[in-house]
Design a protein around this motif. Structure first.
Motif, PDB file in Angstrom:
ATOM      1  N   GLY A  29      18.215   9.400  -9.268  1.00 43.02           N
ATOM      2  CA  GLY A  29      18.027   9.469  -7.264  1.00 43.02           C
ATOM      3  C   GLY A  29      18.951  10.634  -6.822  1.00 43.02           C
ATOM      4  O   GLY A  29      19.125  12.093  -7.400  1.00 43.02           O
ATOM      5  N   GLY A  30      18.795  10.659  -5.498  1.00 44.56           N
ATOM      6  CA  GLY A  30      19.600  11.441  -4.857  1.00 44.56           C
ATOM      7  C   GLY A  30      19.180  11.151  -3.023  1.00 44.56           C
ATOM      8  O   GLY A  30      18.375  10.398  -2.895  1.00 44.56           O
ATOM      9  N   PHE A  31      19.271  12.870  -2.476  1.00 39.49           N
ATOM     10  CA  PHE A  31      18.885  12.469  -0.801  1.00 39.49           C
ATOM     11  C   PHE A  31      19.169  14.014  -0.414  1.00 39.49           C
ATOM     12  O   PHE A  31      19.821  15.138  -0.919  1.00 39.49           O
ATOM     13  CB  PHE A  31      20.150  12.073   0.330  1.00 39.49           C
ATOM     14  N   GLY A  32      18.151  13.882   0.993  1.00 39.68           N
ATOM     15  CA  GLY A  32      17.347  15.147   1.555  1.00 39.68           C
ATOM     16  C   GLY A  32      16.752  15.826   0.308  1.00 39.68           C
ATOM     17  O   GLY A  32      15.896  15.520  -0.631  1.00 39.68           O
ATOM     18  N   ASP A  33      15.868  16.642   1.337  1.00 37.48           N
ATOM     19  CA  ASP A  33      15.389  17.747   0.263  1.00 37.48           C
ATOM     20  C   ASP A  33      15.042  18.815  -0.657  1.00 37.48           C
ATOM     21  O   ASP A  33      14.342  19.312  -1.111  1.00 37.48           O
ATOM     22  CB  ASP A  33      14.047  17.976   1.548  1.00 37.48           C
TER      23      ASP A  33
ATOM     24  N   TYR B  85       8.986   9.771 -19.148  1.00 42.76           N
ATOM     25  CA  TYR B  85       8.932   9.790 -17.769  1.00 42.76           C
ATOM     26  C   TYR B  85       9.568   8.940 -17.313  1.00 42.76           C
ATOM     27  O   TYR B  85       9.183   7.714 -17.601  1.00 42.76           O
ATOM     28  CB  TYR B  85       7.889  10.204 -16.935  1.00 42.76           C
ATOM     29  N   PHE B  86      11.278   9.220 -16.866  1.00 48.93           N
ATOM     30  CA  PHE B  86      12.067   7.763 -16.136  1.00 48.93           C
ATOM     31  C   PHE B  86      12.110   8.289 -14.786  1.00 48.93           C
ATOM     32  O   PHE B  86      13.089   9.153 -14.616  1.00 48.93           O
ATOM     33  CB  PHE B  86      12.898   6.965 -16.831  1.00 48.93           C
ATOM     34  N   GLY B  87      11.803   7.460 -14.170  1.00 49.03           N
ATOM     35  CA  GLY B  87      12.295   7.908 -12.515  1.00 49.03           C
ATOM     36  C   GLY B  87      12.969   6.945 -11.900  1.00 49.03           C
ATOM     37  O   GLY B  87      13.055   5.684 -12.466  1.00 49.03           O
ATOM     38  N   ILE B  88      14.383   7.263 -10.859  1.00 42.00           N
ATOM     39  CA  ILE B  88      15.490   6.304 -10.983  1.00 42.00           C
ATOM     40  C   ILE B  88      15.899   7.060  -9.355  1.00 42.00           C
ATOM     41  O   ILE B  88      15.735   7.581  -8.921  1.00 42.00           O
ATOM     42  CB  ILE B  88      16.542   6.768 -11.505  1.00 42.00           C
ATOM     43  N   CYS B  89      14.768   5.674  -9.022  1.00 39.55           N
ATOM     44  CA  CYS B  89      15.333   5.429  -6.572  1.00 39.55           C
ATOM     45  C   CYS B  89      14.415   6.409  -6.349  1.00 39.55           C
ATOM     46  O   CYS B  89      13.367   6.706  -6.299  1.00 39.55           O
ATOM     47  CB  CYS B  89      16.711   5.612  -6.560  1.00 39.55           C
ATOM     48  N   LEU B  90      15.002   7.952  -6.269  1.00 41.23           N
ATOM     49  CA  LEU B  90      14.074   9.166  -5.841  1.00 41.23           C
ATOM     50  C   LEU B  90      13.346   9.142  -6.670  1.00 41.23           C
ATOM     51  O   LEU B  90      12.339   9.728  -6.706  1.00 41.23           O
ATOM     52  CB  LEU B  90      15.225  10.154  -5.404  1.00 41.23           C
TER      53      LEU B  90
ATOM     54  N   ILE C  29       9.684  10.156  -6.417  1.00 40.90           N
ATOM     55  CA  ILE C  29       9.103  10.903  -6.496  1.00 40.90           C
ATOM     56  C   ILE C  29       7.246  10.845  -7.093  1.00 40.90           C
ATOM     57  O   ILE C  29       6.700  11.926  -7.330  1.00 40.90           O
ATOM     58  CB  ILE C  29       9.857  12.296  -7.721  1.00 40.90           C
ATOM     59  N   ALA C  30       7.614  10.197  -7.929  1.00 43.69           N
ATOM     60  CA  ALA C  30       6.472  10.278  -8.844  1.00 43.69           C
ATOM     61  C   ALA C  30       5.146   9.147  -8.152  1.00 43.69           C
ATOM     62  O   ALA C  30       4.127  10.184  -8.371  1.00 43.69           O
ATOM     63  CB  ALA C  30       7.042   9.328 -10.339  1.00 43.69           C
TER      64      ALA C  30
END
Length: 534
Positions: free
Chosen positions: A353-357, A377-382, A386-387
């Motif tokens: 995860g994260g915030f901002g561009d 691939y494992f995506g969490i929150c952001l 993104i996925a």
């Protein structure tokens, strides 16, 4: 009920939180119900608005509280689920005191640090005792003894210790014993000064935990005991561990910390059975297999920014008897050199995860690389957002697809602000927070990982999958494998024609424990181990 207070001296970042969590582990293994809490002297209401570079990750609890990362240690090292009661800041204390003053609750009295602020702090201890009913409450005081902002907390626990009595309160001080190379010896003077500061206000530690680069020999312990007015056997060592923080409870048990605590508090409890904990640690220290995965983020320089993710990876690796080597990659470096330059040869890719561009395009390239090259691939929150963006751009063909967080004018806002967030003006504590229910679709990878149709996970986000594009994205092959019970919010996405491509809107890392790895992390590490290195 027994109370243990953990303070720190000389310098910060000594590991008070780990010491407190480790003691909690040992006492819990002795059959006691243990609750931990953290008192932080800073004036923020909570760490939710603080920069990860400055403070590390924000650890979210079931009730939505945004708390200090030490509460992550507390939950990982013990079986308890904590709440907003277990983290208190100066900001929260003063907010409550001033609100009471405005309501006239003090009946016209002059509001002062003593007794009003200290009473507020003591009331929090009593509230935890009353509502959670533990056998032992361990309270860590943040900061360093001598800091001006920490004085109200120290005065409060001094008063509290006096009120409950010597047999019911134990003060443990974690202190640095530095090695001076030119002198060729450990120096005890900083510890003496730190203890002197505590004694000035009436706190007399019963146990002193020495953090040192070299072994703390008996003559050094005797000197500390003499000048700090404790028994020599109550001066113990906590040296840096070689392999993993999960060795700390075992080291402190060897130093008899749990015996000391039980004896000083007159607790009768059997010796702990640490066999499962030892087995877990052994899998970390001497695994039979090895796997390399990337974590692609924007706060990579700071270890604590993704602390719970790294720990969850360790838990999953140990369950597979594997050492998971985490290659930390700055997303901005991928923007400069391309994904292949940094990701070639890795067996798994995780985007947190994260915030901002900042770094967003690098994360998108990392996701594309994982999808096209069939790398787990494992995506969490952001990482889930993104996925979705990457799929919309490179599979569906919407080249301008984006999140409105990064581009408010995109024609394909596949990620957008939650409806209830559109009129939020206060940033602190106003995201979608805490535990929410997700329904999983049978036959999907998500369902297979959890072995359940319904799950609960912790959230922390403002932006969400835009359901306006759901039909077209699903038609192109994106699988929405988890949704809110009302079907309005997509919580998990995945791909079918891929060895492991799973992303979630929530934060599964917050529910992983040493001998109970989180299902998605477990599946991700397993898939990475099966991945052939190209």
């Amino acid at each position: 009920m027994k109370y243990i207070f953990v303070t720190g001296g000389v310098v910060s970042s000594l590991g008070k939180g780990l010491a407190a969590a480790s003691l909690g582990t040992l006492l819990e293994h002795r059959g006691l119900k243990v609750i931990l809490q953290k008192f932080d002297p800073y004036l923020n209401i909570d760490p939710g608005t603080m920069n990860p570079f400055e403070h590390g990750e924000v650890y979210v609890l079931d009730d939505g509280a945004e708390t200090d990362l030490d509460l992550g240690h507390y939950e990982r090292f013990t079986s308890t689920n904590l709440s907003r009661l277990n983290n208190l800041t100066s900001g929260r204390v003063y907010e409550s005191v001033l609100a009471k003053e405005r309501r006239g609750a003090y009946l016209g009295h002059t509001v002062q640090v003593i007794p009003h602020v200290t009473n507020e702090i003591k009331d929090r201890i009593r509230q935890v005792a009353r509502e959670m009913r533990p056998d032992v409450i361990i309270t860590e005081i943040g900061g360093t003894v001598g800091d001006i902002e920490g004085l109200p907390f120290l005065e409060a626990i001094r008063q509290f210790g006096q009120e409950v009595g010597r047999d019911n309160a134990l003060f443990i001080h974690v202190t640095l014993v530095p090695y001076i190379k030119a002198a060729g010896e450990l120096k005890t003077k900083p510890t003496q000064q730190s203890i002197a500061k505590l004694r000035e206000i009436g706190i007399f530690p019963g146990v002193i935990i020495c953090r040192a680069e070299r072994p703390v020999e008996q003559d050094v312990r005797d000197k500390i005991a003499l000048f700090c007015n404790v028994a020599p056997e109550n001066v113990i060592e906590c040296a840096d561990v070689k392999h993993t923080i999960y060795e700390v409870p075992l080291k402190l048990h060897e130093e008899k910390l749990d015996d000391l605590a039980c004896n000083l508090l007159k607790i009768e409890a059997p010796q702990p059975d640490l066999s499962r904990w030892r087995k877990f640690v052994q899998h970390i220290i001497s695994p039979s297999r090895h796997v390399r995965v990337a974590v692609v983020g924007k706060y990579i320089e700071l270890q604590d920014a993704y602390k719970s993710i790294y720990e969850a990876i360790i838990h999953a690796g140990a369950a597979h008897d594997a050492r998971v080597e985490v290659v930390r990659i700055d997303a901005e470096e991928i923007e400069k050199a391309g994904a292949a330059a940094h990701l070639t040869g890795l067996q798994g890719i995780l985007v947190p995860g994260g915030f901002g561009d900042r770094g967003t395009e690098g994360k998108i390239k990392a996701c594309q690389y994982a999808r096209e090259n069939k790398i787990p691939y494992f995506g969490i929150c952001l990482g889930m957002q993104i996925a979705v963006i990457e799929f919309a751009r490179n599979v569906v063909g919407w080249t301008d697809a984006n999140s409105t967080e990064f581009n408010k004018n995109t024609a394909h806002p596949v990620i957008s602000l939650l409806e209830e967030q559109k009129h939020v003006t206060q940033k602190g504590g106003s995201m979608r927070l805490g535990t929410w229910v997700t329904d999983l679709v049978p036959g999907t990878k998500a369902f297979d990982l959890y072995h359940s149709a319904t799950i609960t996970e912790r959230h922390r986000h403002r932006y969400e999958f835009n359901s306006e594009f759901k039909e077209e994205l699903e038609g192109a092959g994106l699988v929405i494998s988890g949704s809110s019970p009302d079907g309005l919010l997509a919580e998990m996405v995945e791909l079918n024609d891929h060895p492991f491509f799973v992303a979630c809107q929530f934060h599964p890392e917050f529910l992983s424990k040493p001998n109970h790895p989180h299902p998605i992390f477990y599946g991700f590490v397993k898939a990475a181990m099966n991945q052939q290195v190209v």
